[in-house]
Design an enzyme around this catalytic site. Structure first.
Site, PDB file in Angstrom:
ATOM      1  N   ASP A 182       0.978  -1.190  -0.133  1.00 43.11           N
ATOM      2  CA  ASP A 182      -0.257  -0.108   0.162  1.00 43.11           C
ATOM      3  C   ASP A 182       0.899   1.359   0.120  1.00 43.11           C
ATOM      4  O   ASP A 182       2.218   1.088   0.422  1.00 43.11           O
ATOM      5  CB  ASP A 182      -0.843  -0.050   1.273  1.00 43.11           C
ATOM      6  CG  ASP A 182      -1.835   1.062   1.275  1.00 43.11           C
ATOM      7  OD1 ASP A 182      -2.138   1.588   0.449  1.00 43.11           O
ATOM      8  OD2 ASP A 182      -1.939   1.894   2.456  1.00 43.11           O
TER       9      ASP A 182
ATOM     10  N   ASP B 297      -1.544  -0.829   5.870  1.00 42.02           N
ATOM     11  CA  ASP B 297      -1.818  -0.661   7.465  1.00 42.02           C
ATOM     12  C   ASP B 297      -3.205  -0.167   7.530  1.00 42.02           C
ATOM     13  O   ASP B 297      -3.854   0.154   8.778  1.00 42.02           O
ATOM     14  CB  ASP B 297      -1.198   0.789   7.462  1.00 42.02           C
ATOM     15  CG  ASP B 297      -1.553   1.920   6.705  1.00 42.02           C
ATOM     16  OD1 ASP B 297      -1.407   3.106   7.335  1.00 42.02           O
ATOM     17  OD2 ASP B 297      -1.884   1.713   5.586  1.00 42.02           O
TER      18      ASP B 297
END
Length: 1198
Positions: free
Chosen positions: A392, A813
């Site tokens: 990400d 996350d």
């Protein structure tokens, strides 16, 4: 599997009626309970046992256990198998149950959250899991949205509300939703109770950015889209309250539809072990068949002659049946080629490796007091074989914090720090910050290091003042003053917030706004500007402007945007300043900063009035409104005067560029999968050095149809492969063949990058295009997928898993990363600002991306290295131990008689050799952690599966077979000619057994000592201790004392004492040990000397430097050298200008499709060409408009 999935009825459209539970119940919609756990009390035992017996070895031992309870064929007690098998099953089950308990706990925490539901005329507190489809619920500020709801009304004007979608797409900037006008007045409980509208909409799906439905109410139809929906996982922000009607609940919400199922993850070594166990079992059957045939022949020719002396059972007189029973007896005796202790040892090793990760202080983040955590114990060695990392962006690579770093004002740069010798000094944490105490409204967290800018402000430099005045006026930020002087800015993008905060600290404080005015505090003096118009930002314009009237009555236009766009619209008087500013912009871009150019224009009152009338007319037309407004904006944004430029740092997490560079050297491919916009993702790519100006080509795939995407993918692939023609469908195989031959050479001489949009990726993942996408992506050095949904992230990971024999790792996350974390072979969660959802779904977690380098290159490589050495040695020693029975079978009438006594067979793997091999598997290391990081290429053997594969297995088993042959025949030959000191022969089988057993224990102990690369006190203790324990137990079991206590269990009194007191026996043991060990030793020396690997060279280097002390890795900051500029605040969406000027405070956010950014030319030729274009008198407004839409940034080959 959830209950609603078992329903065979496929939902084609959804009917939901407000305040009508009975009506909605007949459709059997899912309730709002969620479930991420795998088991419950009733399913745990069967499902867990099923998963465990997927290990072929466990099933193999179960079959052996069944055989051992048959007395006619069993030579060993069933107890020797059932205890370790049950132990393994129980330990694994407890571990799995513990993991699932925490998932249950997390589910309960979410399901038991409280929500206010409108029931029987009043608001009642209900648990989330009791919320039903059709209920009307009330949300309050900072609350999570309980389900996918249709917004009905809110505390804000016009039914507006603001939400944060970090858990859905990773973006922390606020987004706007607006209720239908007809429902925005339903603010009274009574009105809401009377609301009986029916929604007919699409069935549950995973599309986060799309919703289609219709509200039927009071004989009218109202269209519904995604801008009317609040999705589960969003957080209500800056809105006191709102009411919504539940459309999708629980597992049918879009968030849960994007969450992949929890799967049972197994390592590649586990899968290989399954294959090897089948091979061993086949080998075992072959040996059993050979010995059974031998028994049949022996009974037929010789055995019958012994019937007089050794009468047997009647069935044993049948040679064939005797052979059949002997087959099963030998299967039991020889089963120790794969002992159950192997799996116990593997679990212990994995547990130990997990604790090493948890205890590693170099992966402990002191800022957040967070340690690294191995949340699973089954995947450690897989960390040493990773080839693809899917990361990400927001919160993983970046901190999602924008910092005003530098600026250029009127040809002067600010932001650098110089020493007394006028040399530029690098800014560190120790560098003194500028003192903003003169400004009582400053933001205490803001840091700037160049004091000359403060001096310019205090000297009332007009250009500097106008610069910060522009930053304080030209934006769509909303201020919130919680207490006197305590300002909080609510920015749609972090970039805007950073710019307005910078202006605030330098004395131009944005205090308040209304639809008609903007109030600033300029150097302590309140000044109110009349807001006349906002010319909003979009991705085509790449700029925004405001038109204001100052207190002196002057009308000014302030504009900020991409430098290429602003420079195109400058007045000739700014030409010299433009050259200077362009040089500064190149410097800023070279440091990876996001740049904006700022300009202004004084407007004539009469001209502005005429233009304003045109604007009001264009704002009311229905057809081509956007185009007409764009032409008018273009008309007034000409003849601008340049003020300067800003440079914002999108702060990367510490050590990200260095980590990425190091992982690239280890041949690990990193793909970035982000929900952010294309420009943002590319800008971070340049900041991380994943994208560079010296790359041969950056391919941007942005097609909107299947055919467009197919054409772009193919043309990009053919460009890389050097093909000159477009391949037809039938030529795909031919193209792929060509690719295989040239990929390696191309990888050396050229570097490419692939950037693909979410809508294009949806087409590229179709079955007919996925192979082209994968081929192209694997030919590129860098792959960035932007605007992707959580499900698309998982699909990309699954694509690589399915078609590449490579280990994948996903790191993120936020909740939007959970799906890919679950899909990848290894999931890593970062405990960041977006909650703990990613951590809870992950296999490993830590606080910062940079720790991934140590996790893979140190812990992963060591775990793989240790596990491989452990397995090679384990198979070697067990083949050496077990196959002695095979050779002995030819000398004992194939009677399934064991060479060793039963106690030695039982204790060999559990006691005599267990601890040394565990010590090797836990503590061995070929090179230390510093060298593992300094030489990333050491990681490559794990990716290529070199240390333990079928070939290595064959070699170590061959060595084991050779050792077993020597272990049996050297003592056998020696005993046939040797005599004792008293002249008698060595004739008893037990003396022979003790000699072979002692030799075996010594040989395998010497071998493990030679195989070790790293000696510790524990290794010494375990090896010498195991030998001591062997002799102690041997003499104890064959002593008079224990015979007196258990005469039937320990009948061979004094055998060890008599045998090992003979010098000739020790000579045989020494000879056998030397002959068994020396060949392997010679081969190892020759291999290291003649064909050294990189590991051998680094080990030699490490040993030669040992006296110098530990060498710390000197990782300098990787500085980006790129001339590409970031154009505009790229996390910005379509602006909020219309909402601000309409009095609605804010406007609905509509995402414009991203253009195709490329690299901005930075030579003076580009500026000269642009000036020539500006001086052409014949250019019309249409051409100007076209130029605005076709910037050099868009001319990247797609």
């Amino acid at each position: 599997m959830a209950f609603w999935r078992r329903n065979t009825h496929i939902e084609k459209e959804r009917h939901v009626k407000a305040n009508a539970r009975d009506y909605n119940d007949k459709f059997s919609y899912a309730d709002n309970r969620i479930k991420t756990s795998k088991y419950n009390i009733f399913t745990f035992l069967p499902i867990n046992l099923f998963e465990q017996f997927q290990r072929v070895a466990n099933a193999y031992f179960l079959v052996l256990l069944i055989l051992q309870v048959i007395p006619e064929i069993s030579s060993l007690s069933w107890f020797t198998t059932i205890v370790p098998l049950v132990l393994v099953l129980v330990i694994t089950a407890v571990k799995d149950a513990t993991d699932d308990y925490f998932r249950h706990k997390s589910d309960q925490q979410v399901n038991n959250r409280q929500s206010q539901v409108l029931i029987r005329g009043s608001l009642q507190n209900e648990k989330w899991m009791n919320v039903r489809v059709g209920d009307i619920i009330r949300l309050e500020n900072n609350q999570f949205v309980a389900a996918d709801i249709l917004l009905l009304c809110s505390s804000e004007p016009y039914g507006l509300c603001y939400i944060e979608t970090a858990e859905l797409d990773g973006e922390t900037n606020l987004k706007v939703r607006q209720a239908l006008t007809v429902t925005s007045d339903l603010k009274d409980i009574t009105k809401l109770m009377d609301f009986d509208g029916e929604v007919i909409c699409e069935p549950p799906n995973n599309k986060l950015d799309k919703f289609t439905g219709t509200l039927y109410w009071r004989d009218n139809k109202y269209p519904l889209d995604n801008e009317k929906m609040l999705l589960r996982g969003c957080v209500l922000r800056n809105t006191e309250w709102c009411f919504g009607m539940v459309i999708f609940a629980g597992l049918q919400t879009k968030l849960m539809q994007n969450c992949g199922r929890t799967t049972f993850k197994r390592t590649s070594i586990d899968k290989l072990m399954n294959t090897l166990v089948l091979w061993i079992f086949a080998f075992l059957i072959c040996m059993g068949v050979i010995l059974a045939i031998g028994n049949t022949i022996w009974v037929s020719w010789i055995g019958r002659n012994f019937q007089v002396f050794l009468p047997g059972e009647e069935f044993q007189s049948n040679a064939v049946f005797s052979g059949f029973l002997t087959f099963w007896s030998y299967i039991i005796i020889l089963n120790t080629v794969v002992p159950i202790s192997l799996y116990v040892s593997v679990e212990v090793l994995r547990l130990g490796h997990s604790y090493f990760i948890n205890w590693d202080q170099k992966m402990f983040c002191r800022q957040t007091n967070t340690a690294a955590e191995a949340r699973t114990t089954t995947l450690n060695e897989e960390l040493g074989q990773v080839e693809f990392i899917f990361s990400d962006k927001t919160g993983t690579l970046t901190q999602n914090i924008m910092v005003f770093s530098k600026c250029s004002i009127n040809g002067q740069t600010y932001g650098d720090v110089y020493n007394e010798f006028d040399e530029k000094v690098e800014i560190t944490e120790k560098t003194a910050c500028v003192d903003f105490s003169f400004n009582p409204l400053c933001d205490k967290a803001f840091k700037f290091y160049d004091g000359s800018l403060i001096e310019a402000i205090k000297l009332e430099d007009l250009a500097v003042q106008e610069f910060f005045r522009l930053l304080a006026l030209c934006h769509t930020v909303m201020p919130e003053e919680k207490s006197e002087g305590h300002l909080v800015y609510l920015a749609q993008s972090p970039d805007e917030g950073a710019l307005v905060t910078a202006a605030r600290n330098f004395g131009f404080v944005f205090r308040a706004r209304t639809p008609e005015t903007i109030t600033l505090c300029e150097m302590g003096r309140a000044v109110t500007y009349q807001l006349l118009a906002i010319l909003d930002f979009n991705n085509v314009r790449k700029r925004m402007s405001v038109i204001v009237r100052n207190p002196q009555g002057q009308i000014k236009l302030y504009c900020k945007g991409a430098d290429t766009i602003i420079f195109d619209r400058l007045d000739p008087s700014s030409e010299a300043l433009m050259y200077t500013t362009s040089e500064h912009l190149n410097e800023f871009a070279g440091e990876g900063l996001r740049t904006l150019a700022l300009a202004y224009k004084d407007l004539d009152e009469d001209d502005f009035e005429v233009w304003m009338k045109k604007l009001l007319f264009a704002s009311t037309v229905i057809e081509n409104r956007e185009d007409q407004l764009a032409v008018l904006y273009e008309e007034i944004e000409q003849g601008l005067k340049l003020l300067g430029a800003t440079a914002i740092e999108d702060k990367l997490q510490e050590g990200v560029p260095e980590t990425i560079a190091c992982l690239n050297l280890a041949d690990i491919k990193i793909w970035v999968l982000t929900g952010d916009k294309l420009e943002t993702a590319m800008n971070i790519g340049y900041s991380c050095n994943m994208l560079r100006d010296d790359m041969n080509e950056v391919f941007v795939i942005s097609g909107h149809t299947l055919l467009e995407v197919q054409q772009q993918l193919r043309s990009a692939k053919e460009h890389i492969l050097g093909l000159s023609r477009v391949s037809s469908v039938g030529d795909v195989e031919k193209t792929d063949m060509f690719a295989d031959d040239s990929v390696f050479e191309e990888a050396i001489i050229a570097e490419y990058a692939l950037v693909i949009n979410g809508h294009s990726l949806a087409h590229a993942l179709e079955p007919q295009l996925e192979h082209i996408l994968l081929d192209l992506a694997c030919l590129c050095k860098t792959v960035i997928c932007c605007r992707v949904t959580p499900l698309q992230k998982a699909q990309v990971v699954e694509l690589v898993k399915r078609h590449k024999r490579a280990v994948t790792l996903a790191i993120g996350d936020g909740a939007n990363d959970v799906s890919m974390i679950k899909t990848a072979h290894i999931g890593v969660g970062i405990s960041g600002q977006e909650g703990m959802q990613a951590v809870l779904a992950s296999d490993y977690s830590f606080a910062q991306f940079r720790y991934l380098q140590r996790l893979l290159l140190v812990h992963g490589r060591w775990s793989y290295f240790r596990m491989c050495n452990f397995l090679c040695y384990f198979f070697y020693k067990n083949f050496a131990f077990t196959l002695v029975h095979f050779w002995y079978g030819f000398f004992c009438g194939f009677s399934a008689q064991t060479v060793y006594d039963q106690w030695f067979i039982t204790l060999f793997n559990i006691v005599y050799t267990s601890l040394p091999v565990l010590a090797m598997g836990l503590f061995d290391q070929d090179v230390n952690d510093q060298n593992s990081l300094r030489y990333p290429s050491l990681y490559k053997p794990g990716q290529q599966n070199l240390l333990f594969n079928k070939r290595q297995f064959f070699l170590c088993t061959l060595q084991g077979m050779g050792t077993s042959f020597l272990l049996f025949f050297i003592p056998y030959g020696a005993f046939s000619v040797m005599v004792k000191e008293d002249g008698s022969h060595f004739s008893d089988q037990q003396t022979f057994a003790v000699t072979i057993a002692t030799t075996l224990v010594i040989v395998v102990s010497v071998q493990i000592g030679l195989d070790k690369h790293y000696w510790t006190a524990v290794n010494h203790l375990f090896i010498w201790g195991s030998l001591t324990v062997y002799f102690a137990i041997l003499f104890a079991m064959q002593s008079n004392g224990i015979f007196g206590i258990f005469p039937s269990n320990f009948p061979f009194v004094g055998t060890a004492r008599n045998c090992l007191s003979e010098k000739s026996v020790w000579l045989v043991i020494l000879l056998t040990t030397v002959v068994c060990v020396v060949p392997g030793l010679v081969v190892s020396f020759l291999r290291v000397d003649l064909f050294p690997t990189l590991t051998d060279k680094v080990r030699h280097l490490q040993q030669s430097r040992k006296k110098e002390g530990p060498q710390e890795q000197n990782l300098r900051r990787v500085r980006r050298t790129s001339s590409r500029r970031s154009a505009y605040a790229f996390s910005h969406q379509q602006g909020y200008g219309e909402l601000i000027t309409s009095g609605k405070n804010m406007k609905m956010s509509t995402v414009s499709s991203a253009g195709s950014p490329g690299r901005t030319p930075h030579s003076s030729t580009w500026i000269e060409n642009m000036l020539k274009r500006k001086n052409e008198v014949s250019c019309t407004s249409d051409e100007s408009g076209n130029r605005a839409k076709q910037t050099p940034k868009q001319q990247v080959r797609a």
